[in-house]
Scaffold this active site. Structure first.
Site, PDB file in Angstrom:
ATOM      1  N   ASP A 175      -5.690  -0.494  -2.839  1.00  0.00           N
ATOM      2  CA  ASP A 175      -4.344   0.603  -2.754  1.00  0.00           C
ATOM      3  C   ASP A 175      -3.489  -0.854  -3.391  1.00  0.00           C
ATOM      4  O   ASP A 175      -3.170  -1.744  -2.754  1.00  0.00           O
ATOM      5  CB  ASP A 175      -3.513   0.795  -1.481  1.00  0.00           C
ATOM      6  CG  ASP A 175      -4.657   1.582  -0.957  1.00  0.00           C
ATOM      7  OD1 ASP A 175      -5.706   1.487  -1.354  1.00  0.00           O
ATOM      8  OD2 ASP A 175      -4.213   2.291  -0.445  1.00  0.00           O
ATOM      9  N   LYS A 238      -0.933   7.840  -4.941  1.00  0.00           N
ATOM     10  CA  LYS A 238      -0.413   7.430  -4.060  1.00  0.00           C
ATOM     11  C   LYS A 238       1.033   8.025  -3.539  1.00  0.00           C
ATOM     12  O   LYS A 238       1.480   7.142  -3.952  1.00  0.00           O
ATOM     13  CB  LYS A 238      -1.390   6.538  -3.022  1.00  0.00           C
ATOM     14  CG  LYS A 238      -0.721   6.230  -1.315  1.00  0.00           C
ATOM     15  CD  LYS A 238      -1.167   4.899  -1.079  1.00  0.00           C
ATOM     16  CE  LYS A 238      -1.224   4.591   0.330  1.00  0.00           C
ATOM     17  NZ  LYS A 238      -1.347   2.934   0.874  1.00  0.00           N
ATOM     18  N   LYS A 274      -3.363  10.567  -2.804  1.00  0.00           N
ATOM     19  CA  LYS A 274      -3.168   9.995  -0.628  1.00  0.00           C
ATOM     20  C   LYS A 274      -1.706  10.083  -0.581  1.00  0.00           C
ATOM     21  O   LYS A 274      -0.537   9.501  -1.354  1.00  0.00           O
ATOM     22  CB  LYS A 274      -3.769   8.505  -0.901  1.00  0.00           C
ATOM     23  CG  LYS A 274      -3.938   8.182   0.509  1.00  0.00           C
ATOM     24  CD  LYS A 274      -4.175   6.526   0.580  1.00  0.00           C
ATOM     25  CE  LYS A 274      -3.742   6.316   1.670  1.00  0.00           C
ATOM     26  NZ  LYS A 274      -4.446   4.738   1.902  1.00  0.00           N
TER      27      LYS A 274
END
Length: 338
Positions: A175, A238, A274
């Site tokens: 991430d 995300k 996400k």
């Protein structure tokens, strides 16, 4: 995968742009041409359809009131559990805490083997090896934040070293955070180049690109940042690090889901979404599932295409699951905190 009908999907006009509105040629080859220079990338991004702020917020609010069929509630809870990236990102994290979190990820409720495992455990790079050991043989992924999380304020070599450490330790997913300062200054090519470099450094690990939408100021910027990340090779986009307020919101998620849907139409490549930050209750999770179903479609209702980054959410889902099965709530004390 579940049919859209299980969430009570109704036909709703989405304001979806047609091919002409996408401001660029369809297909990956065309998108590569778009990214060939700063000028062409800027022209493409500013040619994307603008987000109707009032309309997006009204639609998100309307979908938040949508109820699901009684028979689908247990399915929705189990689906949400299976989509969780169970997360600990604190300076006080220890190997023991990560080991406990991994046990919870594998068997969220030790008394009920019917509860699915979560999708992943997300930790800092120096704790990836601990998570790897704790999840061995489970199928639960190891995710690691990287690239000078949460600020993203570091040189590219430092960021790539961060990624390399995480991958070498066994991370299945990385991430990263984009350089919001560069993005807000209009240096879109720099952001794109960093995403591409990180994607290459990931090797076989999947890349989630954190936009930190709470710092991007407008929905148009959120849409543009999604496209930069996706053109750069992101496997997921995300919302946030969870360290900035506001974090994930339904209108922001709506914009991001529209972006991945339109990118799939234009390129043939599927990118996941996400959401992270502030998602604590079963009601919150179900609202996001309804949003996914209505905006992107039920093809995104699986862990490979939608994730929820959370820490406290899992216990609430387990309590609600107990209510659905037994007719009475289990107390939070009945579930481990880690």
């Amino acid at each position: 995968m579940v049919s859209a009908g299980r969430l009570g999907k109704a036909p709703v006009a989405t304001g979806r742009p047609d091919d002409a509105d996408l401001a660029g040629p369809a297909g990956m080859a065309g998108l590569a041409d778009v990214a060939g220079s700063e000028m062409s990338l800027r022209r493409f991004l500013y040619g994307l359809p603008g987000v109707d702020q009032v309309g997006a917020e009204a639609r998100a609010a309307s979908l938040a009131t949508r109820s699901i069929k009684a028979g689908a509630k247990l399915w929705a809870i189990d689906t949400a559990i299976s989509m969780i990236d169970l997360t600990t990102l604190e300076g006080a994290d220890t190997p023991g805490k990560v080991a406990g979190l991994c046990g919870k990820a594998r068997r969220p409720d030790p008394t009920d083997p019917g509860v699915p495992a979560v999708a992943a455990v997300c930790v800092y790079p120096d704790l990836v090896a601990c998570a790897r050991a704790g999840l061995a043989g489970s199928g639960v992924k190891v995710a690691s934040v990287a690239t000078a999380f949460p600020s993203g304020r570091a040189s590219l070599p430092v960021k790539l070293a961060d990624v390399a450490d995480a991958v070498a330790a066994g991370a299945d997913e990385v991430d990263m955070v984009i350089d919001r300062g560069a993005f807000l200054a209009g240096r879109y090519g720099l952001v794109l180049d960093e995403v591409r470099a990180v994607k290459e450094a990931c090797g076989g690990a999947h890349l989630k690109v954190i936009l930190e939408t709470g710092e991007l100021a407008t929905y148009d910027n959120v849409r543009r940042a999604c496209w930069v990340a996706m053109i750069g090779g992101a496997d997921f986009v995300k919302t946030s690090t969870g360290k900035v307020t506001p974090a994930s919101t339904l209108p922001v998620a709506l914009v991001m889901l529209e972006a991945v849907r339109d990118f799939a139409d234009a390129s043939g490549r599927t990118v996941g979404v996400k959401v992270a930050g502030g998602i604590r209750t079963t009601k919150d999770a179900v609202r996001y599932l309804v949003l996914v179903n209505e905006v992107a479609g039920d093809a995104w209702l699986e862990p490979d295409r939608f994730r929820i980054g959370a820490s406290s959410l899992l216990n609430d889902l387990l309590m609600q699951r107990s209510k659905q099965q037994r007719g009475a709530y289990a107390g939070s004390q009945d579930f481990s905190l880690e």
